[in-house]
Design an enzyme around this catalytic site. Structure first.
Site, PDB file in Angstrom:
ATOM      1  CG  HIS A  33     -31.199  -1.393   5.141  1.00  0.00           C
ATOM      2  ND1 HIS A  33     -30.867  -0.059   4.753  1.00  0.00           N
ATOM      3  CD2 HIS A  33     -30.502  -2.255   5.551  1.00  0.00           C
ATOM      4  CE1 HIS A  33     -29.579  -0.383   5.021  1.00  0.00           C
ATOM      5  NE2 HIS A  33     -29.366  -1.491   5.616  1.00  0.00           N
ATOM      6  CD  GLN A  57     -20.248  -6.627   9.799  1.00  0.00           C
ATOM      7  OE1 GLN A  57     -20.808  -7.220  10.277  1.00  0.00           O
ATOM      8  NE2 GLN A  57     -20.516  -6.198   8.484  1.00  0.00           N
ATOM      9  CG  LEU A 180     -30.739   2.483  -3.181  1.00  0.00           C
ATOM     10  CD1 LEU A 180     -32.078   2.445  -2.357  1.00  0.00           C
ATOM     11  CD2 LEU A 180     -30.290   3.891  -3.370  1.00  0.00           C
ATOM     12  CB  SER A 182     -25.434   2.740   5.106  1.00  0.00           C
ATOM     13  OG  SER A 182     -26.684   1.623   5.349  1.00  0.00           O
TER      14      SER A 182
END
Ligand code: PAJ
Length: 267
Positions: A33, A57, A180, A182
């Protein structure tokens, strides 16, 4: 940095003469991010980051509930990276009672992620178009890690004449190669160890492709050798001028996706 929660507050915070860079996110920020925030910072007057775990989603309520949330930590990261406005909004604000309009980008639902996540891309396309209309950015930033999503957004922008330039930035990885995400924070140490089979498999696939062999089959063999990784698909696909090897797998119940470039169209 200002945190705003409503569309009215967001629009009041923006100078209509300023060039805005938008980074749409669902939070739980990591260096992937941050790389988008920095790219936006480098070429716009104002950087807006949206933080919204978009229920439209997610197919399963449990997935939505389990999605990592840390607004205070995210605000600190965004502030450090020079973000001007954090649009931390809610489902009530974006999908008020009576909400009825959905965006479908043909073709995407029938392939790769679309097959395993019915309805997912309809939710992504809808929220991205809403954010473009609300924020009116000159540029919006997406990650190559979600290559099919980035391609879908580019198709949406082209087909519906949205006045925004889409920038797609390279995947940021951990030292061992795991992209990477979350979701990585939800892996147990054993599953985190096993998850590295995903980038290794894609790497092996790319090496096979370079030798003129079957990229997907080579990657599949690596995944099959790791019992904690349950593959969903390993496929070669063309996204926005890139030939990629893309894969999805479940690792200890956590769904991970990744892709590597096999060939750029210009190459
Ligand atoms: P989220 O998963 O929070 O990702 C936000 C953006 O960060 C996406 O464009 C994603 O591709 C990018 N990103 C994620 N991991 C990355 C990595 N390792 N390296 C580089 N970029 C990375 O993707 C979404 O949210 C949502 O679907 C969204 C577009 C916000 C719509 O709700």
């Amino acid at each position: 940095m200002r945190t705003v929660r409503t569309i009215a507050e967001l629009q009041a915070a923006l100078d209509p003469a300023a060039t805005v860079g938008l980074v749409p996110t669902m939070g739980a920020f990591h260096a992937g991010h941050s790389s988008l925030f920095r790219a936006a910072r480098a070429e716009n007057d104002v950087v807006v980051v949206s933080l919204f775990v978009n229920p439209a989603q997610f197919e399963a309520a449990e997935d939505l509930a389990a999605y990592p949330r840390d607004e205070a930590g995210d605000a600190a990261v965004a502030e450090r990276e020079g973000v001007d406005v954090l649009f931390a909004t809610s489902a009530d604000e974006l999908y008020p009672g009576g909400y009825a309009t959905w965006v479908e980008v043909d073709g995407y639902a029938q392939r790769l992620e679309g097959v395993f996540r019915p309805g997912h891309f309809r939710g992504v396309a809808t929220i991205c178009l809403k954010l473009f209309n609300i924020v009116r950015p000159a540029r919006a930033y997406f990650g190559e890690k979600d290559a099919q999503q980035a391609a879908l957004v580019q198709q949406l922008v082209a087909d519906l004449n949205a006045a925004v330039a889409i920038r797609v930035l390279p995947t940021v990885r951990d030292d061992d190669g795991l992209a990477l995400s979350s979701r990585n924070s939800r892996l147990t140490p054993a599953h985190r160890g096993a998850a590295v089979a995903l980038p290794r498999a894609l790497h092996a696939g790319a090496a096979a492709y370079a030798r003129g062999e079957d990229a997907a089959a080579a990657a599949q063999r690596v995944l099959d050798a790791e019992p904690l990784v349950v593959p969903q698909y390993v496929e070669v696909a063309r996204f926005d001028g890139r030939l990629v090897l893309a894969a999805a797998a479940r690792v200890g119940g956590i769904r991970l996706i990744d892709n590597v470039t096999l060939k750029e169209d210009s190459a």
